[in-house]
Design an enzyme around this catalytic site. Structure first.
Site, short mmCIF file in Angstrom:
data_model
loop_
_atom_site.label_atom_id
_atom_site.label_comp_id
_atom_site.label_asym_id
_atom_site.label_seq_id
_atom_site.Cartn_x
_atom_site.Cartn_y
_atom_site.Cartn_z
NE ARG A 225 -4.92 -6.35 15.98
CZ ARG A 225 -4.24 -6.17 16.99
NH1 ARG A 225 -4.00 -7.46 17.18
NH2 ARG A 225 -3.45 -5.38 18.09
NE ARG B 217 -3.51 0.29 3.30
CZ ARG B 217 -4.48 1.11 2.63
NH1 ARG B 217 -5.26 -0.17 2.36
NH2 ARG B 217 -4.57 2.17 3.54
NE ARG C 196 -3.78 5.67 12.21
CZ ARG C 196 -4.05 5.72 10.63
NH1 ARG C 196 -3.38 5.71 9.82
NH2 ARG C 196 -5.01 5.19 10.36
CE1 TYR D 145 -6.39 -0.78 5.18
CE2 TYR D 145 -4.94 -2.89 5.57
CZ TYR D 145 -5.15 -1.47 5.62
OH TYR D 145 -3.69 -0.29 6.07
N1 UDP Z 1 3.35 0.73 8.11
C1 UDP Z 1 4.15 0.73 8.81
N2 UDP Z 1 4.53 1.70 9.67
C2 UDP Z 1 4.02 3.56 9.56
C3 UDP Z 1 2.56 3.59 8.41
C4 UDP Z 1 2.21 2.04 8.00
O1 UDP Z 1 4.53 -0.16 8.98
O2 UDP Z 1 4.44 4.80 9.53
C5 UDP Z 1 2.90 -0.34 7.71
C6 UDP Z 1 1.27 -1.04 8.73
O3 UDP Z 1 1.54 -2.50 8.85
C7 UDP Z 1 -0.34 -0.55 8.02
C8 UDP Z 1 0.35 -0.31 6.75
O4 UDP Z 1 1.56 -0.49 6.49
O5 UDP Z 1 -1.05 -1.97 8.22
C9 UDP Z 1 -0.43 0.34 5.64
O6 UDP Z 1 -0.52 1.31 6.29
P1 UDP Z 1 -1.46 2.80 5.89
O7 UDP Z 1 -1.36 4.22 6.69
O8 UDP Z 1 -1.93 2.25 4.57
O9 UDP Z 1 -2.85 2.19 7.11
P2 UDP Z 1 -4.50 2.73 7.26
O10 UDP Z 1 -3.79 4.69 7.36
O11 UDP Z 1 -5.13 2.17 6.92
O12 UDP Z 1 -3.81 2.51 8.79
#
Ligand code: UDP
Length: 382
Positions: A248, A172, A278, A347
């Site tokens: 989750r 992604r 975050r 997802y």
């Molecule tokens: N991810 C990570 N570090 C980061 C951001 C994302 O390892 O700082 C990984 C994490 O496994 C996450 C995936 O990349 O589930 C996809 O990130 P995305 O930002 O697309 O997640 P969302 O915003 O959909 O939760």
């Protein structure tokens, strides 16, 4: 029951199908267990004036002009360029990994081509087609960046080692050898000026659509319907007969402050010893507004239990085996179509959700025209 077509779920999937049917002259009854429409995209304005993404950050991004034109019919979309920062090992970096991240992290001043060679030299070229998340990371960015930005965050987010997660999750995120730090690559990136809920309300605002909120329904109660569009969990439709599919869930600790707390909408915390993943500062999702106050979400991820809101389908080996059984059952089901994130246990980004819902509605209308039975699975969950 008022209409013979029942749509379970008033998120984007259900609303788009209802609207497409209504525009074709077909009435439907949309039912949702929650007190609001828009599913997990729901937004709400807090007393301090800040528009909050109640179930976590939702940024609309797409390359699909049909989807982009469609959403623009129902509200004003403000151009919004999503940028994410990450705190790791005592410093703040830019994400997704880009030339700035690389130069800052390694204390270098590389040009784009130098950075590409440098990362290639650190990446693990022995990995052919990456299967796991960890393989994907080691192949594309190497061990140092993987450990700084992905390993801890992913362990916290998914509750398992990245060696057990599919490569598709990391796929992604792009890796860039330029200073472009936009989180997404898509040409259309926006957030609705008045939030997502009014957009979904506008989709549902049609004389041929009846909406009932705060109502949980079981498939048994819908037996007399001509057709059911089910955007709830696929396992729930079958009474969990092959076991409950794992998700989750997220816990958001909401706090208010004055001024600007972190200077950006999303700050990821990648270190494993920080318990949250975050912090989201919602007013930065609406840079066209000004507010004295600010609303923050500190986000924690854990396994969903009975009664929790489902967020991310886990889709590991065990869940995939269960899903196979549910898909088989779905293929043999009649007068029902499964769609959306929960209905297909995937997802899904909002644009894909809308695209697939449009396709489901297209298929339904084509089936009616040709007098053939409607397909239970227009999109394949596996
Ligand atoms: N991810 C990570 N570090 C980061 C951001 C994302 O390892 O700082 C990984 C994490 O496994 C996450 C995936 O990349 O589930 C996809 O990130 P995305 O930002 O697309 O997640 P969302 O915003 O959909 O939760």
């Amino acid at each position: 029951m008022t209409a013979s077509i029942v749509i379970v779920g008033a998120g984007f999937s259900g609303a788009v199908v209802a609207r497409q049917l209504a525009d074709a002259g077909i009435a439907s009854w949309v039912i949702d267990g929650r007190s609001h429409v828009a599913g997990n995209a729901h937004t709400e304005r807090r007393p301090n004036g800040v528009m909050v993404h109640v179930y976590g950050p939702h940024i609309f991004h797409t390359a699909d002009t049909r989807v982009w034109d469609y959403i623009n019919r129902f509200g004003v979309m403000e151009t919004y360029n999503h940028r994410v920062k990450a705190t790791s090992q005592g410093a703040v970096y830019s994400l997704p990994v880009n030339l700035h991240t690389i130069n800052q992290f390694f204390g270098l001043t590389l040009s784009p081509s130098e950075a590409e060679q440098f990362i290639a030299s650190r990446a693990d070229s022995s990995i052919g087609t990456p299967v796991s998340f960890e393989d994907q990371a080691l192949k594309f960015v190497g061990r140092d960046l993987y450990e700084a930005f992905f390993k801890g965050y992913t362990q916290k987010q998914w509750g398992v080692s990245p060696t057990e997660l599919p490569a598709s999750i990391l796929a992604r995120l792009p890796v860039r050898f330029s200073y472009e730090d936009s989180y997404f690559n898509h040409p259309f990136q926006a957030i609705p000026r008045d939030g997502y809920t009014p957009i979904v309300e506008a989709m549902l605002d049609h004389p041929l659509i009846e909406v009932t909120l705060n109502k949980k329904v079981t498939p048994e109660e819908l037996k007399s319907a001509e057709h059911v569009f089910w955007s709830g969990p696929i396992d729930e439709y079958f009474g969990g007969r092959f076991g409950r599919l794992g998700y989750r869930t997220l816990d958001f600790v909401e706090t208010e402050a004055q001024g600007d707390f972190q200077g950006c909408p999303v700050m990821n915390y990648c270190d494993p010893d920080v318990p949250y993943t975050r912090i989201t500062e919602h007013k930065h999702f609406a840079p066209w507004e000004t507010h004295e106050g600010t609303t923050l979400y500190t986000e924690y991820s854990r396994l969903a239990e009975e009664g929790d809101i489902e967020y991310y389908p886990i889709r590991q080996v065990k869940e995939k085996e269960q899903l196979h059984q549910y898909v088989e059952a779905a293929r043999n089901a009649q007068k029902v179509t499964f769609l959306g994130r929960l209905g297909t246990y995937r997802y899904l980004d909002m644009d894909v959700t809308i695209k697939e819902a449009l396709e489901v509605a297209d298929e339904f209308l084509a089936c009616r025209r040709d007098s053939r039975p409607m397909t239970p699975l227009v999109v394949q969950p596996l």
